[in-house]
Design an enzyme around this catalytic site. Structure first.
Site, PDB file in Angstrom:
ATOM      1  N   GLY A   1      40.062  47.233  36.610  1.00 51.85           N
ATOM      2  CA  GLY A   1      39.908  45.784  36.502  1.00 51.85           C
ATOM      3  C   GLY A   1      40.439  45.228  35.192  1.00 51.85           C
TER       4      GLY A   1
ATOM      5  N   SER B   1      40.099  52.470  45.426  1.00 50.88           N
ATOM      6  CA  SER B   1      40.964  52.996  44.357  1.00 50.88           C
ATOM      7  C   SER B   1      40.772  54.485  44.085  1.00 50.88           C
ATOM      8  CB  SER B   1      40.687  52.237  43.058  1.00 50.88           C
ATOM      9  OG  SER B   1      40.892  50.877  43.231  1.00 50.88           O
TER      10      SER B   1
ATOM     11  N   CYS C   1      30.841  36.810  27.871  1.00 46.08           N
ATOM     12  CA  CYS C   1      31.952  36.704  26.920  1.00 46.08           C
ATOM     13  C   CYS C   1      31.858  35.447  26.044  1.00 46.08           C
ATOM     14  CB  CYS C   1      33.286  36.730  27.653  1.00 46.08           C
ATOM     15  SG  CYS C   1      33.300  35.785  29.181  1.00 46.08           S
TER      16      CYS C   1
ATOM     17  N   LYS D   1      23.985  30.802  31.201  1.00 48.58           N
ATOM     18  CA  LYS D   1      24.089  31.982  30.326  1.00 48.58           C
ATOM     19  C   LYS D   1      24.234  31.536  28.872  1.00 48.58           C
ATOM     20  CE  LYS D   1      26.746  34.274  33.903  1.00 48.58           C
ATOM     21  NZ  LYS D   1      28.138  34.600  34.272  1.00 48.58           N
TER      22      LYS D   1
ATOM     23  N   HIS E   1      38.926  32.608  25.205  1.00 49.77           N
ATOM     24  CA  HIS E   1      38.083  31.424  25.414  1.00 49.77           C
ATOM     25  C   HIS E   1      38.013  30.607  24.113  1.00 49.77           C
ATOM     26  CE1 HIS E   1      37.038  33.167  29.129  1.00 49.77           C
ATOM     27  NE2 HIS E   1      35.823  33.595  28.890  1.00 49.77           N
TER      28      HIS E   1
HETATM   29  N1  LIG Z   1      36.828  39.112  32.460  1.00 46.61           N
HETATM   30  C1  LIG Z   1      36.002  38.884  31.442  1.00 46.61           C
HETATM   31  O1  LIG Z   1      36.327  38.220  30.432  1.00 46.61           O
HETATM   32  C2  LIG Z   1      34.634  39.448  31.436  1.00 46.61           C
HETATM   33  C3  LIG Z   1      33.917  39.362  30.274  1.00 46.61           C
HETATM   34  C4  LIG Z   1      32.636  39.887  30.238  1.00 46.61           C
HETATM   35  C5  LIG Z   1      32.141  40.472  31.360  1.00 46.61           C
HETATM   36  N2  LIG Z   1      32.868  40.547  32.518  1.00 46.61           N
HETATM   37  C6  LIG Z   1      32.270  41.217  33.665  1.00 46.61           C
HETATM   38  O2  LIG Z   1      32.941  42.451  33.894  1.00 46.61           O
HETATM   39  C7  LIG Z   1      32.990  42.732  35.288  1.00 46.61           C
HETATM   40  C8  LIG Z   1      34.425  42.975  35.725  1.00 46.61           C
HETATM   41  O3  LIG Z   1      35.200  41.814  35.475  1.00 46.61           O
HETATM   42  P1  LIG Z   1      36.781  41.821  35.576  1.00 46.61           P
HETATM   43  O4  LIG Z   1      37.199  40.508  35.047  1.00 46.61           O
HETATM   44  O5  LIG Z   1      37.348  43.066  34.982  1.00 46.61           O
HETATM   45  O6  LIG Z   1      36.988  41.846  37.186  1.00 46.61           O
HETATM   46  P2  LIG Z   1      38.201  42.434  38.049  1.00 46.61           P
HETATM   47  O7  LIG Z   1      39.487  42.327  37.333  1.00 46.61           O
HETATM   48  O8  LIG Z   1      38.088  41.772  39.367  1.00 46.61           O
HETATM   49  O9  LIG Z   1      37.850  43.999  38.219  1.00 46.61           O
HETATM   50  C9  LIG Z   1      36.745  44.453  38.957  1.00 46.61           C
HETATM   51  C10 LIG Z   1      36.604  45.961  38.809  1.00 46.61           C
HETATM   52  O10 LIG Z   1      35.413  46.387  39.480  1.00 46.61           O
HETATM   53  C11 LIG Z   1      35.743  47.413  40.404  1.00 46.61           C
HETATM   54  N3  LIG Z   1      34.821  47.380  41.537  1.00 46.61           N
HETATM   55  C12 LIG Z   1      34.624  46.364  42.399  1.00 46.61           C
HETATM   56  N4  LIG Z   1      33.689  46.713  43.332  1.00 46.61           N
HETATM   57  C13 LIG Z   1      33.292  47.974  43.011  1.00 46.61           C
HETATM   58  C14 LIG Z   1      32.375  48.884  43.581  1.00 46.61           C
HETATM   59  N5  LIG Z   1      31.653  48.574  44.671  1.00 46.61           N
HETATM   60  N6  LIG Z   1      32.228  50.102  43.002  1.00 46.61           N
HETATM   61  C15 LIG Z   1      32.948  50.454  41.907  1.00 46.61           C
HETATM   62  N7  LIG Z   1      33.839  49.628  41.329  1.00 46.61           N
HETATM   63  C16 LIG Z   1      34.016  48.401  41.875  1.00 46.61           C
HETATM   64  C17 LIG Z   1      37.171  47.100  40.822  1.00 46.61           C
HETATM   65  O11 LIG Z   1      37.755  48.245  41.407  1.00 46.61           O
HETATM   66  P3  LIG Z   1      39.000  48.104  42.449  1.00 46.61           P
HETATM   67  O12 LIG Z   1      40.241  47.897  41.625  1.00 46.61           O
HETATM   68  O13 LIG Z   1      38.979  49.411  43.144  1.00 46.61           O
HETATM   69  O14 LIG Z   1      38.691  46.937  43.345  1.00 46.61           O
HETATM   70  C18 LIG Z   1      37.748  46.749  39.451  1.00 46.61           C
HETATM   71  O15 LIG Z   1      37.991  47.917  38.707  1.00 46.61           O
HETATM   72  C19 LIG Z   1      32.280  41.553  35.964  1.00 46.61           C
HETATM   73  O16 LIG Z   1      30.930  41.922  36.169  1.00 46.61           O
HETATM   74  C20 LIG Z   1      32.401  40.447  34.978  1.00 46.61           C
HETATM   75  O17 LIG Z   1      31.366  39.514  35.103  1.00 46.61           O
HETATM   76  C21 LIG Z   1      34.114  40.057  32.575  1.00 46.61           C
END
Ligand SMILES: NC(=O)c1ccc[n+]([C@@H]2O[C@H](COP(=O)([O-])OP(=O)(O)OC[C@H]3O[C@@H](n4cnc5c(N)ncnc54)[C@H](OP(=O)(O)O)[C@@H]3O)[C@@H](O)[C@H]2O)c1
EC number: 1.2.1.11
Length: 329
Positions: free
Chosen positions: A10, A38, A126, A205, A234
């Site tokens: 991700g 994946s 974040c 949040k 951000h």
């Molecule tokens: N983006 C930010 O700035 C940010 C900041 C703080 C926190 N977060 C948090 O971090 C998390 C990920 O965000 P992201 O932006 O990286 O999202 P993303 O790009 O959509 O990536 C999601 C990741 O989760 C994996 N995944 C989804 N369903 C799963 C499952 N059932 N079992 C195992 N792995 C699974 C996906 O794997 P596949 O590739 O196989 O689908 C991918 O690796 C979220 O909870 C988000 O709230 C994000």
């Protein structure tokens, strides 16, 4: 030390691998995990390819630490299973942040609350992390009364699919939408879902997490969170009312001496923080510091940080470093 990275494919997971490469955790085995879709695919870490494994295989490997960035439902279901196997989970989702039995940690502020018994540790939102990095030193000195926050948030905060939406719209395509509207050339006052009180969850949040991290519920916050067609980080416009009078030069000195914070405040030379230049950096940038002329003891400032670095991956890795340095795993 074995470290599992859950959500390794991700947006956050990919930056997590980069941050782990750059820093000094004594990793002997990296275990990348993602969804069943994946499993078997490869990710790169330190110029080598690693095969993505399933959640069950990762639990069976009994890593010392698992860093989760795979959504709230995945964390709710699997973090307790890792914890039962003896793994310490550092979770990037919102699943555990406000659970009173879980610690919510920004290492520069409250890593000292961590103990060996903490098996699921929450990484804050974040936009909260960059906010509290600036609020904390000012709260210590002047005692915050109230904070009003307006955010300008990067599409990288929504994940891979949102970045794809923006990039396709820039090319004039009409892609499948993650947001309810086009994001290119637009600004959506809508980050995360709406709750019953008409605030979005992102705003809630921002209003709740800072009090838990600062260990201070004597001040209040209100927020409006806006998604903008930006990718580097951000930005936040923040209005802070204090209980005590402050000196503007002293505020700037305090922030310039705060570890992890960089002062960029020289308007005569057009120096102020911007997301384009915060991308890929671990620091939180602060500028446009000025008195609110509409009421006393009140300050306006502008905070920018890369939400994928300090807002997610870097903060989580700093927690892991603290745990290992203090023999808490
Ligand atoms: N983006 C930010 O700035 C940010 C900041 C703080 C926190 N977060 C948090 O971090 C998390 C990920 O965000 P992201 O932006 O990286 O999202 P993303 O790009 O959509 O990536 C999601 C990741 O989760 C994996 N995944 C989804 N369903 C799963 C499952 N059932 N079992 C195992 N792995 C699974 C996906 O794997 P596949 O590739 O196989 O689908 C991918 O690796 C979220 O909870 C988000 O709230 C994000």
């Amino acid at each position: 030390m074995k470290v599992a990275v859950v959500g390794a494919t991700g947006m956050v997971g990919q930056v997590m691998l980069k941050v782990l490469e750059e820093r000094d955790l004594p990793i002997t085995e990296l275990i990348p995990v993602a969804s069943e879709r994946s499993v078997g695919n490869k990710v790169k870490y330190k110029d080598k390819e690693f095969t993505i494994v399933s959640m069950d295989d990762a639990i069976a490997a009994k890593p010392e630490i698992a860093i989760f960035s795979a959504g709230g439902n995945t964390s709710l279901e699997f973090a307790p299973k890792f914890a039962e196997a003896g793994t310490t989970v550092i979770d990037n989702s919102s699943a555990w942040r406000m659970d009173p039995t879980k610690k919510l940690v920004v290492p520069e502020i409250n890593a000292n609350v961590l103990t060996k018994e903490d098996k699921i540790i929450a990484n804050p939102n974040c936009s909260t992390i960059q906010l509290v990095m600036v609020l904390h030193p000012l709260n210590q000195k002047y005692d915050i009364k109230r904070v009003v926050i307006s955010t300008y948030q990067s599409v990288t905060g929504t994940g891979k699919a949102a970045v794809d939406q923006l990039n396709s719209e820039v090319k004039g395509e009409n892609p499948e939408k993650v947001y309810p509207y086009q994001i290119f050339k637009n600004a959506l006052p809508h980050c995360d879902v709406f709750s019953d009180d008409d605030y979005t969850k992102e705003e809630i949040k921002l209003m709740k997490e800072p009090k838990k991290i600062l260990g201070d519920d004597t001040f209040n916050l209100t927020a409006t969170a806006v998604r903008v067609p930006v990718q580097g980080g951000h930005s936040e416009s923040v209005n802070i009312e204090f209980e005590n009078e402050f000196d503007l030069d002293e505020v700037k000195k305090i922030l310039s001496e705060t570890p992890g914070v960089v002062l960029q405040d020289d308007v005569k030379n057009n120096q102020y923080p911007m997301p384009l230049y915060s991308e890929g950096k671990d620091e939180v940038f602060v500028g446009r510091i000025r008195r609110d002329l509409s009421q006393p003891k009140t300050l306006n400032l502008w905070i920018v940080a890369d939400n994928l670095r300090k807002g997610a991956a870097t903060n989580a890795v700093q927690i892991a470093e603290y745990l290992t340095e203090h023999n808490l795993v």
